[in-house]
Enzyme design. Structure first.
Site, PDB file in Angstrom:
ATOM      1  N   ARG A  21     -15.796  42.586  43.282  1.00  0.00           N
ATOM      2  CA  ARG A  21     -16.670  42.653  42.112  1.00  0.00           C
ATOM      3  C   ARG A  21     -17.900  41.782  42.389  1.00  0.00           C
ATOM      4  NH1 ARG A  21     -14.023  46.377  40.795  1.00  0.00           N
ATOM      5  NH2 ARG A  21     -12.968  46.790  38.809  1.00  0.00           N
ATOM      6  N   THR A  25     -16.198  44.015  48.556  1.00  0.00           N
ATOM      7  CA  THR A  25     -15.754  45.300  47.991  1.00  0.00           C
ATOM      8  C   THR A  25     -14.982  45.053  46.690  1.00  0.00           C
ATOM      9  OG1 THR A  25     -13.805  45.163  49.403  1.00  0.00           O
ATOM     10  CG2 THR A  25     -15.579  46.602  50.158  1.00  0.00           C
ATOM     11  N   HIS A  74     -20.814  51.025  44.605  1.00  0.00           N
ATOM     12  CA  HIS A  74     -19.450  50.790  44.124  1.00  0.00           C
ATOM     13  C   HIS A  74     -18.555  52.017  44.369  1.00  0.00           C
ATOM     14  CE1 HIS A  74     -16.972  48.273  41.053  1.00  0.00           C
ATOM     15  NE2 HIS A  74     -16.178  48.945  41.858  1.00  0.00           N
ATOM     16  N   ILE A 118      -5.162  44.773  48.876  1.00  0.00           N
ATOM     17  CA  ILE A 118      -6.357  45.258  49.586  1.00  0.00           C
ATOM     18  C   ILE A 118      -6.735  44.292  50.705  1.00  0.00           C
ATOM     19  CG2 ILE A 118      -8.807  45.859  49.375  1.00  0.00           C
ATOM     20  CD1 ILE A 118      -8.171  46.752  46.453  1.00  0.00           C
ATOM     21  N   GLU A 159     -24.617  46.187  37.866  1.00  0.00           N
ATOM     22  CA  GLU A 159     -24.592  47.533  38.452  1.00  0.00           C
ATOM     23  C   GLU A 159     -25.137  48.530  37.448  1.00  0.00           C
ATOM     24  OE1 GLU A 159     -20.591  48.196  39.876  1.00  0.00           O
ATOM     25  OE2 GLU A 159     -20.760  46.581  41.344  1.00  0.00           O
ATOM     26  N   GLY A 183      -4.437  39.840  48.281  1.00  0.00           N
ATOM     27  CA  GLY A 183      -3.591  40.833  47.612  1.00  0.00           C
ATOM     28  C   GLY A 183      -3.451  42.050  48.512  1.00  0.00           C
TER      29      GLY A 183
HETATM   30  C1  GLV Z   1     -12.745  49.783  41.222  1.00  0.00           C
HETATM   31  O1  GLV Z   1     -13.603  48.981  41.435  1.00  0.00           O
HETATM   32  C2  GLV Z   1     -11.444  49.438  40.775  1.00  0.00           C
HETATM   33  O2  GLV Z   1     -11.245  48.294  40.312  1.00  0.00           O
HETATM   34  O3  GLV Z   1     -10.568  50.277  40.835  1.00  0.00           O
END
Ligand code: GLV
Length: 329
Positions: free
Chosen positions: A242, A240, A290, A162, A271, A160
């Site tokens: 989940r 980065t 996180h 990111i 977490e 995606g």
């Molecule tokens: C943070 O982890 C988000 O999903 O924005």
């Protein structure tokens, strides 16, 4: 004059949009005042009778919360891109739109993936601790020697926005980039010089495997013992996205067995990570709390989008950013 909208906001938010909301007589805000999230009971109590809910990833928004809120609930606005803590299907079935905050955090989160790639490869955190602990007595040929990032192969799991931003940065490091996405994205891959491959190929050929995929029932524990077996000895896992996308017990076993070289984790299965987690005893693991999207500017923009989604939902307008599901019938 009509009564103000009642809104429960589960934490104090940054950004101008929230400051304006606080001053707006059209809203009666109940803002959870401390950094720790409301407990389950406190959440259930504070949502009773609200018209809208603004929540964070630490709040579980399920049918019980929707029931407690009541039928007047018009919108759930989450300040995050990921919404795995929200039962979106239950909201959608009740006609309650769910907002999220994509886009503005893409580059900030990709920067953090790179911070983890570089710090894991070059032992940055470990080396800084070494200095602070007074261990730096001399210079030796192999002191704190790590692995090279430039010229290596990056694998991106989940392509995606990111994932694409992570891949784009790899060009500057002269890397070969492999990517996998459930729905192939050949044009996006070509645009950032990445090769689209099968899942197993990404795992088995990459020196750095970056997880950048949404958590869903399909992706829970996607990176499992089998995935670690496929990975190159010495490969570094970066997550980065989940925590539950990675089978954390399998990760610990793979690290303990020296099957992979290290891990850079911005997220963990639970977490905060328990202080007795074996991950915290491993010198080749960097765990962050996180903070992928945590630049001041980006968090302000995310909050502004959450407020815009809230206002739109209460006005009965389409949300600027919605993750609501189409409901049959
Ligand atoms: C943070 O982890 C988000 O999903 O924005």
């Amino acid at each position: 004059m009509t009564a103000p909208y009642r809104v429960f906001v589960t934490r104090v938010l940054p950004g101008n949009g929230f400051a304006e909301l606080l001053e707006d007589p059209a809203f009666d805000l109940d803002v959870w005042p401390v950094d720790f999230p409301p407990t389950r009971d406190e959440l259930l109590e504070h949502v009773v009778g609200v018209d809208a809910l603004v929540c964070l990833i630490t709040d579980t928004i399920d049918s019980a919360v929707l029931n407690a809120a009541g039928e007047q609930l018009k919108v759930v606005s989450q300040m995050a891109v990921g919404v795995d803590n929200v039962d979106v299907a239950a909201c959608s079935a009740r006609g309650i739109p769910v907002g999220n905050t994509p886009g503005v955090l893409t580059e900030t989160t990709a920067d953090m993936a790179w911070a983890l790639i570089l710090s894991s490869a070059r032992r940055v955190v470990e080396a800084a601790e070494y200095v602070k602990d007074g261990e730096w007595k001399t210079w030796t040929p192999t002191q704190m020697a790590g692995v090279d990032v430039f010229g290596s192969t990056l694998g991106v799991v989940g392509f995606g926005a990111i994932g694409q931003a992570i891949a784009r940065r790899a060009q500057g490091f002269g890397m070969r980039v492999l990517c996998w996405n459930r729905t192939p994205r050949p044009e996006e891959a070509a645009a950032v010089g990445a090769e689209q491959c099968g899942f197993d190929d990404v795992l088995s050929q990459s020196d750095f495997v970056c997880v950048s995929i949404a958590l869903t029932d399909d992706t829970r524990q996607l990176i499992d013992a089998r995935a670690f077996e496929l990975m190159k000895p010495g490969a570094i896992l970066v997550n980065t996205a989940r925590g539950p996308i990675v089978d954390e017990a399998a990760l610990v076993s793979a690290l303990e067995a020296g099957q992979i070289g290290g891990a850079g984790l911005d997220v963990t299965a639970i977490e905060p990570l328990a202080m007795d987690s074996p991950l915290l005893t491993m010198r080749n693991v960097v765990v962050l709390p996180h903070i992928g999207s945590a630049s001041l500017a980006t968090r302000g923009k995310m909050a502004d989008i959450a407020v815009a989604n809230l206002r739109a939902g209460l006005a009965g307008e389409p949300l600027p950013h919605s993750v609501s599901l189409a409901v049959d019938g």
